[in-house]
Design a protein around this motif. Sequence first.
Motif, mmCIF file in Angstrom:
data_model
loop_
_atom_site.group_PDB
_atom_site.id
_atom_site.type_symbol
_atom_site.label_atom_id
_atom_site.label_comp_id
_atom_site.label_asym_id
_atom_site.label_seq_id
_atom_site.Cartn_x
_atom_site.Cartn_y
_atom_site.Cartn_z
ATOM 1 N N ASN A 241 -35.341 -5.630 -49.435
ATOM 2 C CA ASN A 241 -35.398 -4.955 -50.739
ATOM 3 C C ASN A 241 -34.892 -3.521 -50.626
ATOM 4 O O ASN A 241 -34.188 -3.035 -51.517
ATOM 5 C CB ASN A 241 -36.831 -4.963 -51.273
ATOM 6 C CG ASN A 241 -37.275 -6.338 -51.719
ATOM 7 O OD1 ASN A 241 -36.451 -7.195 -52.045
ATOM 8 N ND2 ASN A 241 -38.575 -6.574 -51.750
ATOM 9 N N SER B 98 -31.702 -1.931 -52.509
ATOM 10 C CA SER B 98 -31.848 -0.711 -53.308
ATOM 11 C C SER B 98 -30.855 0.353 -52.869
ATOM 12 O O SER B 98 -30.228 1.018 -53.693
ATOM 13 C CB SER B 98 -33.283 -0.184 -53.189
ATOM 14 O OG SER B 98 -33.448 1.015 -53.911
ATOM 15 N N LYS C 75 -27.372 -0.568 -54.013
ATOM 16 C CA LYS C 75 -27.200 -0.305 -55.447
ATOM 17 C C LYS C 75 -26.987 1.184 -55.698
ATOM 18 O O LYS C 75 -26.146 1.569 -56.515
ATOM 19 C CB LYS C 75 -28.414 -0.804 -56.232
ATOM 20 C CG LYS C 75 -28.425 -2.295 -56.489
ATOM 21 C CD LYS C 75 -29.533 -2.662 -57.458
ATOM 22 C CE LYS C 75 -29.468 -4.131 -57.855
ATOM 23 N NZ LYS C 75 -30.527 -4.478 -58.831
#
Length: 215
Positions: A88, A92, A95
């Motif tokens: 995750n 993140s 992104k």
Amino acid sequence: MNVNQIVMIELLNAISKSNSKNKACTNNNSNVFDFVLQSTFNSILNDSPTCSCSCSCSNENQNKLNGLDTLLSNVNVSKVNNSSNINNAQKSNNKMDDAIKLLESQIGKPYVWGATGPKSFDCSGLVQYVYKNALGKDIPRVSYEQSKFGKAIDKKDLQVGDLIFFDTMNKGRVSHVGMYVGNGEFIHASNPKDGVKKSKLTGYYEKHYRGARRP
């Protein structure tokens, strides 16, 4: 401290105690590994904390197996959770890298009051455009509302992607916003003369700085 660390510490402490308290007993034991393992489980399971040196500890095998199963289950769950958290975090970070690339690609485009892209922007329209198209997040339209959205961040804790706010109209309220890109710099749709540009959080902007948010 995670489960892996706790288990390892407990095992090492138990083995250390077993070795120091039962050294004489291990010298007469033909299978030292089994003895230490048995003593370790005794310590972890809060069974008999000391050995009588007859090497005939009274713990039941089932209790040891249950304890081992619980430990292994916790370790496996911890590994799965850690792996998920790492994945995750990587997603993140990827992104946010995309967001900064999109933001930087807007440098040089004109400032137009009320514009939300992609050919021109005002300050709040620019950060709203980047958050929507690169991060998939909907944030308020105008800088004043954006300054109340998300989590408040201290200036010393700024991270890449945080929104930083200014009172550029000297009216005692937020009237301008940019997106922090690290190293004391931010990108913003500054004014009709300069358009979208990168600036340093010093001088004029430091004086008019009014806080930061992490949407």
